[in-house]
Design an enzyme around this catalytic site. Sequence first.
Site, PDB file in Angstrom:
ATOM      1  N   ARG A  67       0.950  -1.165  -0.141  1.00 24.64           N
ATOM      2  CA  ARG A  67      -0.041   0.114  -0.216  1.00 24.64           C
ATOM      3  C   ARG A  67       0.769   0.771  -0.076  1.00 24.64           C
ATOM      4  O   ARG A  67       0.498   2.100  -0.586  1.00 24.64           O
ATOM      5  CB  ARG A  67      -0.874   0.186   1.198  1.00 24.64           C
ATOM      6  CG  ARG A  67      -2.276   0.755   1.417  1.00 24.64           C
ATOM      7  CD  ARG A  67      -3.236   0.930   2.210  1.00 24.64           C
ATOM      8  NE  ARG A  67      -2.383   0.605   3.782  1.00 24.64           N
ATOM      9  CZ  ARG A  67      -2.171   1.560   4.350  1.00 24.64           C
ATOM     10  NH1 ARG A  67      -2.692   3.193   4.280  1.00 24.64           N
ATOM     11  NH2 ARG A  67      -2.288   1.156   5.763  1.00 24.64           N
TER      12      ARG A  67
ATOM     13  N   LYS B  49      -6.497 -17.993   7.212  1.00 17.68           N
ATOM     14  CA  LYS B  49      -7.159 -17.571   8.133  1.00 17.68           C
ATOM     15  C   LYS B  49      -6.755 -16.133   9.083  1.00 17.68           C
ATOM     16  O   LYS B  49      -6.077 -15.887   8.849  1.00 17.68           O
ATOM     17  CB  LYS B  49      -6.739 -19.743   8.762  1.00 17.68           C
ATOM     18  CG  LYS B  49      -5.758 -19.362   9.131  1.00 17.68           C
ATOM     19  CD  LYS B  49      -5.287 -20.173  10.797  1.00 17.68           C
ATOM     20  CE  LYS B  49      -4.797 -18.914  11.594  1.00 17.68           C
ATOM     21  NZ  LYS B  49      -4.411 -18.593  12.592  1.00 17.68           N
TER      22      LYS B  49
ATOM     23  N   HIS C 275      -2.475 -24.284   7.477  1.00 19.48           N
ATOM     24  CA  HIS C 275      -0.873 -24.137   7.317  1.00 19.48           C
ATOM     25  C   HIS C 275      -0.638 -25.777   8.155  1.00 19.48           C
ATOM     26  O   HIS C 275       0.454 -25.486   7.827  1.00 19.48           O
ATOM     27  CB  HIS C 275       0.499 -22.837   6.745  1.00 19.48           C
ATOM     28  CG  HIS C 275       0.416 -22.196   8.588  1.00 19.48           C
ATOM     29  ND1 HIS C 275      -0.204 -22.336  10.108  1.00 19.48           N
ATOM     30  CD2 HIS C 275       1.755 -23.738   9.256  1.00 19.48           C
ATOM     31  CE1 HIS C 275       0.540 -21.979  10.979  1.00 19.48           C
ATOM     32  NE2 HIS C 275       1.551 -22.510  10.517  1.00 19.48           N
TER      33      HIS C 275
ATOM     34  N   LYS D 177       1.735 -29.267   7.168  1.00 19.84           N
ATOM     35  CA  LYS D 177       2.480 -30.445   7.942  1.00 19.84           C
ATOM     36  C   LYS D 177       2.309 -31.250   7.174  1.00 19.84           C
ATOM     37  O   LYS D 177       1.425 -32.382   7.338  1.00 19.84           O
ATOM     38  CB  LYS D 177       2.381 -29.893   8.924  1.00 19.84           C
ATOM     39  CG  LYS D 177       3.064 -28.487   9.336  1.00 19.84           C
ATOM     40  CD  LYS D 177       2.667 -27.965  11.106  1.00 19.84           C
ATOM     41  CE  LYS D 177       2.253 -26.871  12.075  1.00 19.84           C
ATOM     42  NZ  LYS D 177       3.748 -26.259  11.695  1.00 19.84           N
TER      43      LYS D 177
ATOM     44  N   GLU E 264       3.057 -23.234  22.374  1.00 21.75           N
ATOM     45  CA  GLU E 264       4.361 -22.624  21.686  1.00 21.75           C
ATOM     46  C   GLU E 264       5.081 -21.792  22.520  1.00 21.75           C
ATOM     47  O   GLU E 264       4.652 -21.804  23.690  1.00 21.75           O
ATOM     48  CB  GLU E 264       3.996 -20.894  20.476  1.00 21.75           C
ATOM     49  CG  GLU E 264       3.237 -21.531  19.512  1.00 21.75           C
ATOM     50  CD  GLU E 264       2.151 -20.991  18.859  1.00 21.75           C
ATOM     51  OE1 GLU E 264       2.745 -20.019  18.293  1.00 21.75           O
ATOM     52  OE2 GLU E 264       0.994 -20.428  18.846  1.00 21.75           O
TER      53      GLU E 264
ATOM     54  N   HIS F 271      -7.034 -24.198  13.099  1.00 20.39           N
ATOM     55  CA  HIS F 271      -5.525 -25.900  13.563  1.00 20.39           C
ATOM     56  C   HIS F 271      -5.605 -27.117  14.432  1.00 20.39           C
ATOM     57  O   HIS F 271      -5.768 -28.242  14.225  1.00 20.39           O
ATOM     58  CB  HIS F 271      -4.158 -24.977  13.878  1.00 20.39           C
ATOM     59  CG  HIS F 271      -3.726 -23.843  13.003  1.00 20.39           C
ATOM     60  ND1 HIS F 271      -3.756 -23.135  12.052  1.00 20.39           N
ATOM     61  CD2 HIS F 271      -3.141 -22.775  13.876  1.00 20.39           C
ATOM     62  CE1 HIS F 271      -3.694 -22.752  11.423  1.00 20.39           C
ATOM     63  NE2 HIS F 271      -3.092 -22.069  12.414  1.00 20.39           N
TER      64      HIS F 271
ATOM     65  N   LYS G 267       0.276 -19.706  24.263  1.00 19.69           N
ATOM     66  CA  LYS G 267       1.363 -18.988  24.005  1.00 19.69           C
ATOM     67  C   LYS G 267       2.246 -18.969  25.279  1.00 19.69           C
ATOM     68  O   LYS G 267       1.522 -19.023  26.311  1.00 19.69           O
ATOM     69  CB  LYS G 267       1.141 -17.411  23.568  1.00 19.69           C
ATOM     70  CG  LYS G 267       0.316 -17.724  22.120  1.00 19.69           C
ATOM     71  CD  LYS G 267       0.801 -16.833  21.185  1.00 19.69           C
ATOM     72  CE  LYS G 267       0.106 -16.613  19.787  1.00 19.69           C
ATOM     73  NZ  LYS G 267       1.092 -16.952  19.100  1.00 19.69           N
TER      74      LYS G 267
HETATM   75  C1  BG6 Z   1      -0.527 -18.547  12.797  1.00 22.16           C
HETATM   76  C2  BG6 Z   1      -1.477 -17.735  14.430  1.00 22.16           C
HETATM   77  O1  BG6 Z   1      -2.173 -19.233  12.307  1.00 22.16           O
HETATM   78  O2  BG6 Z   1       0.031 -19.942  13.812  1.00 22.16           O
HETATM   79  C3  BG6 Z   1      -0.258 -17.823  15.561  1.00 22.16           C
HETATM   80  O3  BG6 Z   1      -1.731 -16.953  13.597  1.00 22.16           O
HETATM   81  C4  BG6 Z   1       0.832 -18.954  15.640  1.00 22.16           C
HETATM   82  O4  BG6 Z   1      -0.976 -16.872  16.349  1.00 22.16           O
HETATM   83  C5  BG6 Z   1       1.132 -20.246  14.335  1.00 22.16           C
HETATM   84  O5  BG6 Z   1       1.513 -18.238  15.797  1.00 22.16           O
HETATM   85  C6  BG6 Z   1       2.014 -21.093  14.752  1.00 22.16           C
HETATM   86  O6  BG6 Z   1       2.051 -21.807  13.741  1.00 22.16           O
HETATM   87  P1  BG6 Z   1       3.269 -23.281  13.889  1.00 22.16           P
HETATM   88  O7  BG6 Z   1       3.797 -23.105  12.311  1.00 22.16           O
HETATM   89  O8  BG6 Z   1       4.554 -22.036  13.810  1.00 22.16           O
HETATM   90  O9  BG6 Z   1       3.291 -23.816  14.702  1.00 22.16           O
END
Ligand code: BG6
Length: 503
Positions: free
Chosen positions: A63, A157, A187, A191, A225, A249, A347
């Site tokens: 942008r 997402k 995503h 995996k 995480e 996820h 987290k």
């Molecule tokens: C994302 C979330 O979709 O997935 C993040 O928005 C998260 O908050 C991430 O950290 C985790 O992905 P991965 O592949 O690192 O487990």
Amino acid sequence: MDAVVDRAVKPEAAPQRTPVPPFDLVIFGASGDLALRKLFPALAQRNQEGVLPEESRILAVVRKSEDMTGLPEAIGAKLAGSGLSRDRVETFLSRLTMVQVDAVRPETYGRLMQALGESERVRSFYLSTPPDLFIPICENLAAAGILTPTSRVILEKPLGRDLASARAINDAVAAILPEDRTYRIDHYLGKETVQNLLVLRFANTLFERSWSSRDIDNVQITVAETVGLEARAGYYDKAGHLRDMVQNHVLQLLCLFAIEPPNTLEADAVRDEKVRVLKALRPIVGPDVLRATVRGQYGPGMEGGKRVSGYAEELGQASDTETFVSIRCELDTWRWAGVPIYLRTGKRMPQRYSEIAVTFKPVPHSIFGGGGSGSGRLDANRLVIRLQPDDGVQLQLMMKVPGSGKLKIVPRQLDLRYETAFGVRSPDAYERLLTDVIRGDQTLFMRRDEVEQAWAWIDPILAGWQEFYPQPHRYAAGSWGPSQAIGLIERDGRSWADPDFDE
Ligand code: BG6
């Protein structure tokens, strides 16, 4: 999804898929965190492997005018930092075309039209933007005549923030593009271990026969995480962890774990079965949230030996957004009736690890007396499907300690790590998914009804929280979440299967 069976996979003999056709990939939100951390590195990796045809192009939409030069520099720095040689970085950057478009201003789309020019290449538009831009971008692309009969759109997402907003997005996108050209990305489906779940279950008779309440005592899905808020306050504080991680996820992992065998690997056959799982999830409604869910938010603590701030400090203000969620859920089906499924994700946990841990029922009668584990009982078998780190599969069995005069029995693991077993690195999820879009393979993407069904289960939890559970429990950064999450599982006489790393 192509299936190739290789009985003796050597490192250099990775199965070949159909070639990627020439394409133009347009990335909206190209200067955002996701594009920089995941999309460009994934494309650079694919470029290095020679998978992207010469004539293909990557168009980065920004942008602000300063990003026209600033972004390629930032991408270059990111790629160089990830170990790519200078030459390779330069080659990749030379494939990028920068385009300045304001997603909500239709008059700026002419620049994109011009940059794309006339071509037969497959056009894919990756909307790596907040969901409230999905509708304007699709409408503006259509109005500018940029969409061709084979164009695809990729939606990041979370799709919306509840069922109503997800439906509104799906309706508006459907008015412009058909479902078979709409790719809703999660995503986690890209995996390797997640894809391997289908193989583990449906290419081996061993597990499928025990894959039910007859042999399984409980299932635990953990996505932990170590990172905190990172630089995503604007998005994350409004979304919260349930929307950010569970709606997509974690529920996708649950679906692939629990589905009935699809009759083929066709995208719709797999997705039909996933929708059935989501429909079978017992709703958690009203005050039930107090019994079946735990919300948490991290406070200050220790992470990797360093003191770290709490969520509110990182955010700069007090907030009731949850950074941890744990849920006890059940599937109302013949196969799964009575098997509790415990979800846990957060987290600032002590370790980054994601896994599905399946605990089988104990043997009906022990002939070994007090021989198990020194505790007087035999530990139940456990199958762990680990997504990260060290993706692979572990099976815990009870074994006799060699040479033990008095029969001594202990749990030990059959441990299959992909990297050791196959001698190749697992590609990043986005590497796989981006090329799947261009190939036109929707198996690893979410269909409209799947996303909406997931929201239909999440919405009552959100409503219940608002009414009965507005404030998350605090937990120290670097811990496994609030003590209430331990209570959630201990009430059932069970405990969390904590990771058992060698290192
Ligand atoms: C994302 C979330 O979709 O997935 C993040 O928005 C998260 O908050 C991430 O950290 C985790 O992905 P991965 O592949 O690192 O487990």
